[in-house]
Design an enzyme around this catalytic site. Sequence first.
Site, short mmCIF file in Angstrom:
data_model
loop_
_atom_site.label_atom_id
_atom_site.label_comp_id
_atom_site.label_asym_id
_atom_site.label_seq_id
_atom_site.Cartn_x
_atom_site.Cartn_y
_atom_site.Cartn_z
N ASP A 26 0.84 -1.21 0.00
CA ASP A 26 0.00 0.00 0.00
C ASP A 26 0.87 1.25 0.00
O ASP A 26 2.00 1.24 0.48
CB ASP A 26 -0.92 -0.02 1.23
CG ASP A 26 -2.11 0.92 1.07
OD1 ASP A 26 -2.38 1.36 -0.07
OD2 ASP A 26 -2.76 1.22 2.09
N ASN A 28 1.28 3.44 -2.87
CA ASN A 28 1.83 3.88 -4.17
C ASN A 28 1.34 5.29 -4.53
O ASN A 28 2.10 6.12 -5.03
CB ASN A 28 1.40 2.93 -5.29
CG ASN A 28 2.00 1.55 -5.13
OD1 ASN A 28 2.84 1.33 -4.27
ND2 ASN A 28 1.56 0.61 -5.95
N ARG A 30 0.30 7.67 -2.49
CA ARG A 30 0.91 8.68 -1.62
C ARG A 30 2.37 8.96 -2.01
O ARG A 30 2.84 10.08 -1.97
CB ARG A 30 0.82 8.23 -0.14
CG ARG A 30 -0.52 8.54 0.48
CD ARG A 30 -0.76 7.75 1.72
NE ARG A 30 -1.29 6.41 1.38
CZ ARG A 30 -1.60 5.50 2.28
NH1 ARG A 30 -1.44 5.76 3.57
NH2 ARG A 30 -2.09 4.35 1.90
N ARG A 39 -0.72 9.24 -9.85
CA ARG A 39 -0.75 8.02 -9.03
C ARG A 39 -0.09 6.83 -9.72
O ARG A 39 0.59 6.02 -9.08
CB ARG A 39 -2.20 7.65 -8.70
CG ARG A 39 -2.90 8.60 -7.77
CD ARG A 39 -4.35 8.15 -7.54
NE ARG A 39 -4.42 6.78 -7.10
CZ ARG A 39 -4.22 6.38 -5.84
NH1 ARG A 39 -3.97 7.28 -4.90
NH2 ARG A 39 -4.29 5.12 -5.52
N SER A 71 -7.49 -5.68 -5.37
CA SER A 71 -8.61 -6.23 -4.60
C SER A 71 -9.90 -6.16 -5.41
O SER A 71 -9.99 -5.40 -6.40
CB SER A 71 -8.79 -5.45 -3.29
OG SER A 71 -9.35 -4.18 -3.54
N ASN A 74 -10.92 -2.67 -5.68
CA ASN A 74 -10.10 -1.72 -6.45
C ASN A 74 -10.72 -1.35 -7.81
O ASN A 74 -10.28 -0.39 -8.45
CB ASN A 74 -8.67 -2.23 -6.64
CG ASN A 74 -7.83 -2.15 -5.37
OD1 ASN A 74 -6.94 -2.98 -5.14
ND2 ASN A 74 -8.08 -1.15 -4.52
N TRP A 75 -11.77 -2.08 -8.24
CA TRP A 75 -12.46 -1.70 -9.48
C TRP A 75 -13.14 -0.34 -9.34
O TRP A 75 -13.51 0.28 -10.34
CB TRP A 75 -13.54 -2.73 -9.85
CG TRP A 75 -13.00 -4.09 -10.18
CD1 TRP A 75 -13.10 -5.21 -9.41
CD2 TRP A 75 -12.29 -4.49 -11.36
NE1 TRP A 75 -12.49 -6.28 -10.04
CE2 TRP A 75 -11.99 -5.86 -11.25
CE3 TRP A 75 -11.87 -3.81 -12.53
CZ2 TRP A 75 -11.30 -6.57 -12.22
CZ3 TRP A 75 -11.18 -4.52 -13.50
CH2 TRP A 75 -10.90 -5.88 -13.34
N ARG A 77 -11.80 2.31 -8.57
CA ARG A 77 -10.86 3.38 -8.96
C ARG A 77 -11.11 3.82 -10.40
O ARG A 77 -11.76 3.09 -11.17
CB ARG A 77 -9.43 2.88 -8.79
CG ARG A 77 -9.15 2.56 -7.33
CD ARG A 77 -7.72 2.23 -7.10
NE ARG A 77 -7.49 1.94 -5.69
CZ ARG A 77 -6.32 1.96 -5.10
NH1 ARG A 77 -5.23 2.24 -5.80
NH2 ARG A 77 -6.21 1.68 -3.82
N SER A 202 -8.20 -4.74 5.05
CA SER A 202 -8.74 -4.50 3.71
C SER A 202 -9.12 -5.78 2.95
O SER A 202 -8.77 -5.96 1.79
CB SER A 202 -7.75 -3.66 2.88
OG SER A 202 -7.52 -2.42 3.50
C1 IPE Z 1 -5.42 -2.84 -0.28
O1 IPE Z 1 -5.06 -1.53 -0.48
C2 IPE Z 1 -5.48 -3.56 -1.59
C3 IPE Z 1 -4.19 -3.83 -2.20
C4 IPE Z 1 -3.03 -3.60 -1.68
C5 IPE Z 1 -4.25 -4.43 -3.50
P1 IPE Z 1 -6.16 -0.39 -0.66
O2 IPE Z 1 -5.43 0.88 -0.80
O3 IPE Z 1 -7.09 -0.75 -1.75
O4 IPE Z 1 -6.95 -0.48 0.72
P2 IPE Z 1 -7.83 0.60 1.47
O5 IPE Z 1 -8.81 1.14 0.47
O6 IPE Z 1 -6.91 1.65 1.97
O7 IPE Z 1 -8.47 -0.15 2.58
C1 IPE Z 2 -1.41 0.20 -3.38
O1 IPE Z 2 -1.23 1.57 -3.43
C2 IPE Z 2 -1.63 -0.39 -4.75
C3 IPE Z 2 -2.98 -0.90 -4.97
C4 IPE Z 2 -3.96 -0.92 -4.10
C5 IPE Z 2 -3.26 -1.43 -6.30
P1 IPE Z 2 -2.45 2.59 -3.44
O2 IPE Z 2 -2.80 2.89 -4.85
O3 IPE Z 2 -3.57 2.07 -2.62
O4 IPE Z 2 -1.78 3.85 -2.76
P2 IPE Z 2 -2.44 4.88 -1.73
O5 IPE Z 2 -3.04 4.06 -0.62
O6 IPE Z 2 -3.47 5.63 -2.49
O7 IPE Z 2 -1.30 5.72 -1.26
MG MG Z 3 -4.09 2.30 -0.68
#
Ligand code: IPE
Ligand code: IPE
Ligand code: MG
Length: 255
Positions: A26, A28, A30, A39, A71, A74-75, A77, A202
Amino acid sequence: MATEVSDLLPQIDRSALPAHVAIIMDGNGRWARKRGLPRVAGHRAGINAVREVVEGSAELGIPVLTLYAFSVENWKRPRSEVTTLMQLLKEYLNKELENIHRNNIRFRTIGRTDELDASVQAELDKGIAKTSRNSGMIFNVALNYGGRAEIVDAVNRLLRNGGKAAADNGGITEEHFAQYLYTAGQPDPDLLIRTSGELRVSNFLLWQIAYAEIWVTDTLWPDFEKRHLYEAIIAYQKRERRYGGLEPAQMTIEH
Ligand code: IPE
Ligand code: IPE
Ligand code: MG
């Protein structure tokens, strides 16, 4: 505190390694925001960290490594971010498969991968087939993965595979149920790592992390290196795991 690889490695007890390390990658987004980048630049930078932990875990002799890459949630997004993530996954496999294979690693996926784009599935299938006869570390990538979805999928498979008969026969055991999970036959994670400081699971490996030791670091995923993995394992090896019992010394004291 020592943070160099050369200081950390000797502190690891090779006879007490976690049988399974699971990582919620987690931070990426930020990482990119801090640099004023989009991003997706963070996701691209995260590939280096994947390489670090795959190599680092295999070198140590960790039996199973699972990385949470995408996850079921994550769809939600933006479509462009999802597309880039899938593109990066294909790129990663294309570039790293040879190296993974050479290191005797077994590449696998967990999750509803049948719902991914056909071109992604083709790349994944190639990786799984190429490395299936290897005998080293199992490397699971969790893709379109959800812990609840996994449990529901397991129940549905069980129902299709004589679940009714099992129920009539006194019901199923935890061990039997676990055979229907994506991770069937693999040890449960002993160590669960989450980067970038969030204190939640998560929807990751809900069944399997029942007794995992959790280690959270503020380090953002693209900054994660082998030394962070080593720090996590050293911390894990100092933990006292009780599984609901008492520490051994307490067991001998009369009350
Ligand atoms: C968890 O990270 C999913 C993955 C690392 C693939 P997220 O960034 O999606 O989780 P939340 O939304 O902060 O709980
Ligand atoms: C984790 O980084 C990667 C995935 C969930 C695919 P994020 O994309 O969730 O990064 P933050 O949480 O927004 O910083
Ligand atoms: Mg995240």
